[in-house]
Write a protein that holds these residues in place. Structure first.
Motif, PDB file in Angstrom:
ATOM      1  N   GLU A  92       0.813  -1.215   0.000  1.00  0.00           N
ATOM      2  CA  GLU A  92       0.000   0.000   0.000  1.00  0.00           C
ATOM      3  C   GLU A  92       0.849   1.269   0.000  1.00  0.00           C
ATOM      4  O   GLU A  92       0.567   2.212  -0.727  1.00  0.00           O
ATOM      5  CB  GLU A  92      -0.954  -0.002   1.205  1.00  0.00           C
ATOM      6  CG  GLU A  92      -2.074  -1.007   1.120  1.00  0.00           C
ATOM      7  CD  GLU A  92      -1.690  -2.439   1.458  1.00  0.00           C
ATOM      8  OE1 GLU A  92      -2.526  -3.333   1.244  1.00  0.00           O
ATOM      9  OE2 GLU A  92      -0.553  -2.677   1.931  1.00  0.00           O
ATOM     10  N   MET A  93       1.917   1.292   0.811  1.00  0.00           N
ATOM     11  CA  MET A  93       2.753   2.493   0.884  1.00  0.00           C
ATOM     12  C   MET A  93       3.455   2.771  -0.435  1.00  0.00           C
ATOM     13  O   MET A  93       3.644   3.933  -0.797  1.00  0.00           O
ATOM     14  CB  MET A  93       3.780   2.372   2.014  1.00  0.00           C
ATOM     15  CG  MET A  93       4.602   3.633   2.197  1.00  0.00           C
ATOM     16  SD  MET A  93       3.623   5.070   2.657  1.00  0.00           S
ATOM     17  CE  MET A  93       3.827   4.992   4.404  1.00  0.00           C
ATOM     18  N   LEU A 129       0.871   4.587  -2.471  1.00  0.00           N
ATOM     19  CA  LEU A 129       0.628   5.928  -1.937  1.00  0.00           C
ATOM     20  C   LEU A 129       1.809   6.862  -2.180  1.00  0.00           C
ATOM     21  O   LEU A 129       1.625   8.014  -2.571  1.00  0.00           O
ATOM     22  CB  LEU A 129       0.313   5.851  -0.443  1.00  0.00           C
ATOM     23  CG  LEU A 129      -1.017   5.183  -0.091  1.00  0.00           C
ATOM     24  CD1 LEU A 129      -1.115   4.971   1.413  1.00  0.00           C
ATOM     25  CD2 LEU A 129      -2.191   5.989  -0.608  1.00  0.00           C
ATOM     26  N   THR A 148      -7.915   1.667   2.879  1.00  0.00           N
ATOM     27  CA  THR A 148      -6.784   0.795   2.610  1.00  0.00           C
ATOM     28  C   THR A 148      -6.660  -0.296   3.657  1.00  0.00           C
ATOM     29  O   THR A 148      -6.998  -0.090   4.824  1.00  0.00           O
ATOM     30  CB  THR A 148      -5.465   1.600   2.528  1.00  0.00           C
ATOM     31  OG1 THR A 148      -4.385   0.732   2.218  1.00  0.00           O
ATOM     32  CG2 THR A 148      -5.166   2.329   3.826  1.00  0.00           C
ATOM     33  N   VAL A 198      -4.740  -2.301   6.268  1.00  0.00           N
ATOM     34  CA  VAL A 198      -3.626  -1.964   7.150  1.00  0.00           C
ATOM     35  C   VAL A 198      -3.254  -3.175   7.981  1.00  0.00           C
ATOM     36  O   VAL A 198      -4.072  -4.063   8.212  1.00  0.00           O
ATOM     37  CB  VAL A 198      -3.959  -0.771   8.080  1.00  0.00           C
ATOM     38  CG1 VAL A 198      -4.146   0.503   7.283  1.00  0.00           C
ATOM     39  CG2 VAL A 198      -5.179  -1.058   8.932  1.00  0.00           C
ATOM     40  N   LYS A 211       4.602  -1.696   5.343  1.00  0.00           N
ATOM     41  CA  LYS A 211       4.525  -0.646   6.360  1.00  0.00           C
ATOM     42  C   LYS A 211       3.344  -0.940   7.287  1.00  0.00           C
ATOM     43  O   LYS A 211       2.342  -1.527   6.879  1.00  0.00           O
ATOM     44  CB  LYS A 211       4.339   0.728   5.717  1.00  0.00           C
ATOM     45  CG  LYS A 211       5.445   1.106   4.746  1.00  0.00           C
ATOM     46  CD  LYS A 211       6.781   1.183   5.443  1.00  0.00           C
ATOM     47  CE  LYS A 211       7.870   1.613   4.447  1.00  0.00           C
ATOM     48  NZ  LYS A 211       9.196   1.482   4.986  1.00  0.00           N
ATOM     49  N   LEU A 258       1.544   4.180   7.725  1.00  0.00           N
ATOM     50  CA  LEU A 258       0.581   4.646   6.717  1.00  0.00           C
ATOM     51  C   LEU A 258      -0.214   5.847   7.237  1.00  0.00           C
ATOM     52  O   LEU A 258      -0.435   6.816   6.519  1.00  0.00           O
ATOM     53  CB  LEU A 258      -0.383   3.525   6.337  1.00  0.00           C
ATOM     54  CG  LEU A 258       0.152   2.450   5.408  1.00  0.00           C
ATOM     55  CD1 LEU A 258      -0.807   1.268   5.341  1.00  0.00           C
ATOM     56  CD2 LEU A 258       0.401   2.990   4.028  1.00  0.00           C
TER      57      LEU A 258
END
Length: 145
Positions: free
Chosen positions: A33-34, A37, A53, A55, A65, A70
């Motif tokens: 995800e990071m 982003l 998202t 997490v 991450k 995040l």
């Protein structure tokens, strides 16, 4: 086994090719995800009003991450963490025969919602009034009154 890389472009490059701005992102890419982003800093800072998202609260995957990282990244771009839906699993820290495992720990993953701070929309969105209306619509869709 031969593994080959797939061609990819950043979120910012993809957004630049679209006829309209991205208002909302839903991301679930198993720990990357990071990467998405951070490849969309411009888009996330200017246009996007909401991010949902997956997490993780513990590092389970290489390069992944955590929720805290995040959250800090999105907060620095004008977002507020507003809601989480924990995944129903419980994580067993020790693999033992059934009956000897115990309950395990609290779930280690969930889906977190971040919405843009309204003041940030007023100051930074290309169309502040429209951005605020869209932000309100997103909040209503998640029953966040």
């Amino acid at each position: 086994m031969v593994v080959s890389a797939l061609p990819a472009i950043s979120l910012d490059d993809h957004a630049a090719q679209l006829p309209e701005a991205i208002d909302f992102l839903g991301i679930d890419v198993e720990g990357a995800e990071m990467s998405i982003l951070s490849g969309g800093r411009q888009t996330i800072s200017r246009d996007v009003l909401g991010v949902l998202t997956e997490v993780m609260f513990y590092k389970l995957l290489e390069g992944q991450k955590t929720f805290g990282e995040l959250s800090a990244f999105l907060e620095s771009s004008g977002y507020r963490f507003v809601w989480i839906k924990p995944h129903p699993d419980q994580y067993a820290f020790s693999r033992r025969p059934i009956g000897l495992r115990g309950r395990g720990g609290v779930t280690d993953t969930g889906d977190a919602l971040f919405l843009r701070d309204p003041e940030h929309v007023r100051e930074n969105h290309p169309e502040p009034d429209l951005g605020l209306a869209k932000l309100a619509f997103m909040a209503l869709n998640f029953a966040l009154l």
